[in-house]
Write a protein that holds these residues in place. Structure first.
Motif, PDB file in Angstrom:
ATOM      1  N   ARG A  52     -47.926  24.770  27.347  1.00  0.00           N
ATOM      2  CA  ARG A  52     -47.905  25.278  28.720  1.00  0.00           C
ATOM      3  C   ARG A  52     -48.264  24.045  29.645  1.00  0.00           C
ATOM      4  N   GLU A  55     -45.475  21.476  29.541  1.00  0.00           N
ATOM      5  CA  GLU A  55     -44.055  21.933  30.155  1.00  0.00           C
ATOM      6  C   GLU A  55     -44.268  22.486  31.469  1.00  0.00           C
ATOM      7  N   HIS A  56     -45.417  22.534  31.833  1.00  0.00           N
ATOM      8  CA  HIS A  56     -45.347  23.042  33.379  1.00  0.00           C
ATOM      9  C   HIS A  56     -45.678  22.045  34.273  1.00  0.00           C
TER      10      HIS A  56
END
Length: 92
Positions: A52, A55-56
């Motif tokens: 997370r 990818e964020h």
């Protein structure tokens, strides 16, 4: 040296120091579960957090507005972009 990933095997082997294993065993007993469930649950939790984070992307309000502006008012393509577009394979 890293080992090759074996995709047809659902097993995962770990080598841990004796004191680390004792800590894990104590936590497993306190949670009334088994070692596999405990390690898998916590490792997957940590893995999801890593993914997370990777990818964020968090943008400031100013940066968000700049992105929206660029989407609504895209700049004219420059020479480098036009050359790259010409080199792209044609779609069938």
């Amino acid at each position: 040296m890293p080992r090759a990933i074996v995709e047809d095997n659902s097993r995962l082997a770990l080598r841990v120091r004796a004191d680390d294993k004792a800590t894990l065993m104590r936590a497993v007993a306190l949670e009334h579960t088994d070692m596999t469930d405990f390690i898998l649950r916590h490792a997957l939790d940590a893995a999801r957090k890593v993914i997370r984070r990777a990818e964020h992307m968090a943008l400031s309000e100013r940066d968000s507005l700049r992105v929206f502006d660029a989407l609504e008012n895209p700049p004219a393509p420059n020479a480098k972009l036009l050359r790259a577009a010409r080199r792209m394979p044609k779609r069938a």
